[in-house]
Design a protein around this motif. Structure first.
Motif, PDB file in Angstrom:
ATOM      1  N   TRP A  74     -40.288  15.957  47.510  1.00 34.35           N
ATOM      2  CA  TRP A  74     -41.621  15.557  47.967  1.00 34.35           C
ATOM      3  C   TRP A  74     -42.681  16.393  47.250  1.00 34.35           C
ATOM      4  CZ3 TRP A  74     -45.076  18.871  50.148  1.00 34.35           C
ATOM      5  CH2 TRP A  74     -44.585  20.069  50.672  1.00 34.35           C
ATOM      6  N   ARG A  77     -43.396  14.705  43.996  1.00 33.79           N
ATOM      7  CA  ARG A  77     -44.277  13.538  44.185  1.00 33.79           C
ATOM      8  C   ARG A  77     -45.716  13.992  44.400  1.00 33.79           C
ATOM      9  NH1 ARG A  77     -39.828  11.924  47.172  1.00 33.79           N
ATOM     10  NH2 ARG A  77     -40.857  12.353  49.152  1.00 33.79           N
ATOM     11  N   TRP A  78     -45.900  15.032  45.216  1.00 35.15           N
ATOM     12  CA  TRP A  78     -47.237  15.553  45.499  1.00 35.15           C
ATOM     13  C   TRP A  78     -47.893  16.100  44.225  1.00 35.15           C
ATOM     14  CZ3 TRP A  78     -48.446  21.044  46.024  1.00 35.15           C
ATOM     15  CH2 TRP A  78     -49.743  21.287  46.456  1.00 35.15           C
ATOM     16  N   GLN A  79     -47.100  16.748  43.378  1.00 40.87           N
ATOM     17  CA  GLN A  79     -47.605  17.319  42.121  1.00 40.87           C
ATOM     18  C   GLN A  79     -47.633  16.301  40.977  1.00 40.87           C
ATOM     19  OE1 GLN A  79     -49.090  20.443  43.135  1.00 40.87           O
ATOM     20  NE2 GLN A  79     -48.542  20.844  41.040  1.00 40.87           N
ATOM     21  N   ARG A  80     -47.150  15.105  41.222  1.00 43.68           N
ATOM     22  CA  ARG A  80     -47.033  14.058  40.201  1.00 43.68           C
ATOM     23  C   ARG A  80     -46.133  14.498  39.042  1.00 43.68           C
ATOM     24  NH1 ARG A  80     -53.079  13.284  41.014  1.00 43.68           N
ATOM     25  NH2 ARG A  80     -53.206  11.500  42.402  1.00 43.68           N
ATOM     26  N   GLN A 117     -56.554  19.904  39.959  1.00 47.27           N
ATOM     27  CA  GLN A 117     -56.728  19.295  41.275  1.00 47.27           C
ATOM     28  C   GLN A 117     -58.178  18.950  41.582  1.00 47.27           C
ATOM     29  OE1 GLN A 117     -54.678  21.933  43.994  1.00 47.27           O
ATOM     30  NE2 GLN A 117     -52.690  21.211  43.327  1.00 47.27           N
TER      31      GLN A 117
END
Length: 121
Positions: A74, A77-80, A117
């Motif tokens: 996960w 996914r959060w960090q791409r 970010q």
């Protein structure tokens, strides 16, 4: 079949580490020079070019994540970074890719998202 992976930096070389401005993988300058970026070498073209490494990577990054199983993580996914190779990744990377890389991404229909970010959705 083994998954591709980047070399994991060792502690004595930690002060020399650089993060790719496009994918945020963390490696030593020697690793970027010898192997290029394991995720985006086709676009960044750093292998064997120290000048290119200095404009496509940065020493200004925050935090590191050890990505062991990117497809099922996960955090990946959060960090791409879920589609990238196993390795060490910076949480945030300060700086932008060079204009030629941004133009190449645009020509391929890829939206560039800076790794600092500031472009969160």
């Amino acid at each position: 079949m083994s998954q591709p992976q980047a070399s994991i930096p060792t502690q004595p070389r930690a002060k020399q580490l650089r993060a790719c401005l496009l994918c945020s993988i963390v490696q030593t300058p020697a690793d970027f020079r010898k192997h290029g970026c394991p995720n985006c070498e086709e676009i960044m073209q750093m292998k064997g070019y120290p000048d290119r490494i200095s404009v496509c990577t940065t020493t200004y990054f925050e935090g590191m994540i050890a990505m062991i199983d990117p497809e099922h993580s996960w955090v990946a996914r959060w960090q791409r970074t879920a589609k990238y190779v196993r390795g060490m990744y910076a949480v945030r990377v300060r700086g932008r890719v060079p204009d030629d890389v941004e133009a190449e991404l645009e020509s391929r229909g890829i939206k560039y998202r800076p790794r600092d970010q500031t472009d969160m959705d």
